[in-house]
Design an enzyme around this catalytic site. Structure first.
Site, mmCIF file in Angstrom:
data_model
loop_
_atom_site.group_PDB
_atom_site.id
_atom_site.type_symbol
_atom_site.label_atom_id
_atom_site.label_comp_id
_atom_site.label_asym_id
_atom_site.label_seq_id
_atom_site.Cartn_x
_atom_site.Cartn_y
_atom_site.Cartn_z
ATOM 1 N N TYR A 177 1.012 -1.484 0.361
ATOM 2 C CA TYR A 177 -0.352 -0.031 0.130
ATOM 3 C C TYR A 177 0.866 1.305 -0.362
ATOM 4 O O TYR A 177 1.994 1.024 0.131
ATOM 5 C CB TYR A 177 -0.851 -0.187 0.778
ATOM 6 C CG TYR A 177 -0.421 0.319 2.570
ATOM 7 C CD1 TYR A 177 0.180 -0.906 3.460
ATOM 8 C CD2 TYR A 177 -0.287 1.613 3.229
ATOM 9 C CE1 TYR A 177 1.235 -0.175 4.675
ATOM 10 C CE2 TYR A 177 0.186 2.182 3.593
ATOM 11 C CZ TYR A 177 0.981 1.129 5.198
ATOM 12 O OH TYR A 177 1.271 1.174 6.353
ATOM 13 N N CYS A 178 0.696 2.729 -0.924
ATOM 14 C CA CYS A 178 0.867 3.524 -0.582
ATOM 15 C C CYS A 178 -0.419 4.965 -0.788
ATOM 16 O O CYS A 178 -1.107 4.572 0.258
ATOM 17 C CB CYS A 178 2.101 3.718 -1.329
ATOM 18 S SG CYS A 178 0.827 4.002 -3.174
ATOM 19 N N THR A 179 0.072 5.850 -0.584
ATOM 20 C CA THR A 179 -0.795 6.924 -0.213
ATOM 21 C C THR A 179 -1.735 6.838 -1.411
ATOM 22 O O THR A 179 -3.169 7.001 -1.041
ATOM 23 C CB THR A 179 -0.101 8.390 -0.405
ATOM 24 O OG1 THR A 179 1.387 8.539 0.205
ATOM 25 C CG2 THR A 179 -1.264 9.487 -0.793
ATOM 26 N N GLY A 181 -1.761 4.180 -4.594
ATOM 27 C CA GLY A 181 -2.023 3.896 -4.989
ATOM 28 C C GLY A 181 -0.466 3.606 -6.134
ATOM 29 O O GLY A 181 -0.302 2.981 -6.493
ATOM 30 N N ILE A 206 -3.667 4.555 0.832
ATOM 31 C CA ILE A 206 -4.429 4.944 2.331
ATOM 32 C C ILE A 206 -5.949 5.630 1.689
ATOM 33 O O ILE A 206 -7.317 5.838 2.737
ATOM 34 C CB ILE A 206 -3.592 5.571 3.230
ATOM 35 C CG1 ILE A 206 -2.515 4.698 2.825
ATOM 36 C CG2 ILE A 206 -4.067 5.820 4.110
ATOM 37 C CD1 ILE A 206 -1.208 4.995 3.478
#
Ligand SMILES: [Zn+2]
Ligand SMILES: [Zn+2]
Length: 322
Positions: A177-179, A181, A206
């Site tokens: 996961y990241c901010t 995508g 997220i």
């Protein structure tokens, strides 16, 4: 009542752009004419941006992108806001839409399986699962998923090197996961290339998880790349995980160091903020470039002489030279 006349859009799209410089000019002009501000990167592999504008202008902007067949599938994460989240518009050409040192990977060809927020929520607590945060230190220190594995990196371009330390996870289910995508598109593609077999990615990052799954089990705040600095994600079981940079007590209050030459982004509690006059260290407190602390730790950038058309004049110059 809260004013929500503005929106903040976060998006990316991996799609071949044959004429990135020319497209950049057009795109820049559209933004200037429609009072869209923010940071946009155009590259041969696609586009990536965070922008702000009045609701009606943001709608026009999304239509503008969707009307282009190359970007018809672009998904926008939309947040309401009471003002612009940027002071300027920058539309830049770069070789990659996220600097990853993984230019050879095309997520349209192969990438980790996309999980919608609800699917991610269901899968993340299973036995054989590893939740992998692919963001940098300053981001995961402020907030991350409960039980996530974080990497000691200062920049996403250091991600590939760190993967060597993850060999032992090759036969687990890896959920990245990241901010928003975008990093996961490349990160998960890289994991597959390195022989990881079961790789998933949180689609929309997220931000979308906060909007659609209530943000459950995301602890702390999510670092964002606009004037808001950090946003709340978890409406279910929120928790503070970051500590005041000065005294070590739990705090998720982010400030920019008052010393303009340092400008570090650190969590700092209210009390230490006043005590340190907004500086991250004694050294910074004594620096002659220290700005006046007003209790917010946010300093408006000097935009004197800013020209929104900057970057558009170059083309005209080239023509006159020809
Ligand atoms: Zn403190
Ligand atoms: Zn400092």
């Amino acid at each position: 009542m809260e004013n929500t006349n503005y929106q903040i859009l976060l998006y990316y799209c991996y799609a071949k752009i044959e004429n990135p410089e020319e497209y950049r000019e057009q795109h820049h002009l559209f933004c200037v004419e429609n009072n869209i501000r923010g940071r946009i990167i155009i590259s041969d592999e696609g586009l990536n941006g965070t922008v702000s504008g009045l609701v009606e202008d943001c709608e026009k902007y999304m239509e503008y992108i969707h009307a282009d067949p190359r970007f018809a599938k672009t998904e926008f994460k939309i947040d309401s806001h009471d003002k612009h989240a940027f002071t300027k518009i920058h539309v830049r050409y770069k070789p990659e839409i996220v600097h990853s040192a993984l230019r050879h990977l095309d997520p349209n060809v192969r990438t980790g399986k996309h999980l919608d927020p609800e699917e991610f929520k269901k899968l993340k607590d299973q036995e054989d699962v590893v939740i992998l945060d692919v963001r940098s230190n300053y981001e995961h220190e402020l907030g991350r998923f409960k039980n996530a594995l974080t990497l000691d990196i200062d920049n996403f371009r250091d991600f590939p090197e760190k993967v060597k330390e993850l060999e032992h996870l090759k036969n687990k289910k890896v959920l990245t996961y990241c901010t928003g995508g975008i990093k996961c598109e490349k990160a998960s593609a890289f994991l597959l290339e390195q022989g990881f077999e079961d790789v998933y990615q949180l689609h929309g990052g997220i931000i979308k998880y906060g909007m659609e799954a209530g943000g459950e089990d995301f602890e702390g705040k999510c670092y964002v790349f606009d004037n808001r600095i950090a946003v709340d994600v978890n409406k279910v079981n929120p928790k503070v995980v970051s500590k005041c940079h000065v005294c070590g007590t739990p705090s998720d209050r982010m400030v920019n160091c008052a010393n303009s030459t340092c400008n570090a982004h650190v969590p700092m509690c209210e009390e230490c903020g006043w005590e340190m006059e907004g500086a991250c260290s004694t050294e910074c407190k004594e620096n002659p470039d220290k700005r006046t602390y007003d209790g917010t730790g946010y300093y408006q950038k000097n935009t004197n002489g800013y020209n929104p058309y900057k970057g558009l004049v170059r083309k005209g110059k080239e023509k006159s030279n020809a």
